[in-house]
Motif scaffolding. Structure first.
Motif, PDB file in Angstrom:
ATOM      1  N   VAL B  94       0.838  -1.197   0.000  1.00  0.00           N
ATOM      2  CA  VAL B  94       0.000   0.000   0.000  1.00  0.00           C
ATOM      3  C   VAL B  94       0.874   1.248   0.000  1.00  0.00           C
ATOM      4  O   VAL B  94       2.047   1.215   0.400  1.00  0.00           O
ATOM      5  CB  VAL B  94      -0.947   0.031   1.222  1.00  0.00           C
ATOM      6  N   THR B  95       0.285   2.336  -0.441  1.00  0.00           N
ATOM      7  CA  THR B  95       0.988   3.613  -0.503  1.00  0.00           C
ATOM      8  C   THR B  95       0.125   4.706   0.115  1.00  0.00           C
ATOM      9  O   THR B  95      -1.062   4.824  -0.212  1.00  0.00           O
ATOM     10  CB  THR B  95       1.310   3.990  -1.959  1.00  0.00           C
ATOM     11  N   ALA B  96       0.736   5.479   1.015  1.00  0.00           N
ATOM     12  CA  ALA B  96       0.049   6.612   1.634  1.00  0.00           C
ATOM     13  C   ALA B  96       0.467   7.893   0.930  1.00  0.00           C
ATOM     14  O   ALA B  96       1.657   8.121   0.682  1.00  0.00           O
ATOM     15  CB  ALA B  96       0.406   6.692   3.116  1.00  0.00           C
ATOM     16  N   ARG B  97      -0.521   8.708   0.625  1.00  0.00           N
ATOM     17  CA  ARG B  97      -0.268   9.984  -0.036  1.00  0.00           C
ATOM     18  C   ARG B  97      -1.063  11.075   0.640  1.00  0.00           C
ATOM     19  O   ARG B  97      -2.049  10.817   1.328  1.00  0.00           O
ATOM     20  CB  ARG B  97      -0.657   9.921  -1.518  1.00  0.00           C
ATOM     21  N   GLY B  98      -0.660  12.303   0.418  1.00  0.00           N
ATOM     22  CA  GLY B  98      -1.396  13.431   0.966  1.00  0.00           C
ATOM     23  C   GLY B  98      -1.225  14.653   0.096  1.00  0.00           C
ATOM     24  O   GLY B  98      -0.156  14.858  -0.496  1.00  0.00           O
TER      25      GLY B  98
END
Lengths: 162, 135
Positions: B94-98
């Protein structure tokens, strides 16, 4: 599970709106800080250059030195959330299997929490309702320090299994 | 105080594979050994088919994105609204972005976590206090 324990299970019917459920104390220590570093793997990197927005791959094997211990900036906010979850799970138990954590409304206080300092976790039921055959329970988990200063609050919206 | 232009418009994205070991470590941290997280046999008999990560373990990757972007923990005084949209099965990358939103420049962020297939598993907003120096 013994019969008396089955009777103690926190079922939907047992929750009362706007009512405290219980409280407990959690004391973050070096072991938990080390676990957090292993989970987050964020102790190995220094400040990042915000001018770059590249993708960073985390190994998750956290091999750092746990240097946050005793830091004046306090324990990481993510660790505090994990400890709040531990407090909730300690107070509201036993639970029926299959509960689903749907959402959280989080508020961190500005007071720093430090390793080896006890924190009080209070849990209350804010509301509950049934919609589309699902049992919704809203719980408020509040973490305060010995001076009752807010460390973190977590309003959990749960789909309760039974 | 940094100017708006000096504040990044996006977080440094963070990716990881949420494996059995990380779920076990987080279970120890939270003392949450719900079999849906840690028991493969039990999980195989649920609609998920495999163990799933604790929601707040997936969320930890979002905090890591803030940490990597600003070089420190920016959560003191912050608020966040987070929805756990989909379960994350063990061994999922998974990849977290903001992204900084325009509504409240510099301090209001839309965040999400997605799988490599583009499935959104977590979504929300994070609001940092106005006094938080960024950049």
């Amino acid at each position: 599970m013994p019969v008396d324990k089955v009777a103690d299970i926190w079922t939907y019917d047992r929750f009362t709106e706007n009512t405290p459920i219980g409280e407990c104390t959690v004391t973050p220590d070096a072991r938990e800080l080390a676990l957090w570093h292993q989970v987050s793997g964020h102790d190995t990197a220094g400040p990042h250059d915000p001018s770059t927005s590249g993708l960073s791959e985390r190994s998750g094997d956290g091999s750092g030195d746990g240097s946050t211990t005793g830091s004046p900036v306090g324990l990481p906010g993510g660790l505090l959330l994990a400890l709040a979850m531990r407090g909730y799970l300690s107070v509201v138990q036993p639970r029926p299997p299959g509960n689903v954590h749907a959402s959280s409304l989080l508020r961190w206080g500005v007071t720093a929490a430090h390793a080896d300092e006890p924190l009080l976790v209070r849990v209350s039921c804010l509301s509950k309702h049934i919609a589309r055959e699902r049992r919704w329970v809203d719980l408020l988990v509040t973490v305060v320090d010995r001076d009752d200063a807010l460390i973190l609050s977590n309003q959990l919206k749960m789909v309760w299994a039974a | 105080m940094k100017t708006l232009q000096s504040i990044p418009s996006s977080l440094v994205a963070q990716s990881r594979t949420i494996d059995k070991e990380s779920i076990q470590l987080y279970a120890q941290l939270c003392d949450d050994f719900n079999p849906i997280h840690v028991d493969e046999d039990f999980a195989s008999r649920t609609p998920f088919g495999r163990p799933i990560a604790h929601g707040t373990l997936t969320l930890a990757l979002v905090w890591e994105a803030f940490q990597q972007t600003f070089g420190r923990d920016v959560l003191p005084g912050a608020e966040a609204e987070i929805r756990f949209v989909r379960p994350v099965k063990v061994d999922t990358r998974v990849t977290a972005r903001g992204t900084r939103t325009e509504a409240a420049p510099g301090h209001h962020w839309a965040v999400d976590v997605t799988t490599d297939d583009g499935v959104v598993v977590l979504q929300g907003t994070v609001t940092l206090p106005a006094t938080t120096p960024l950049g």
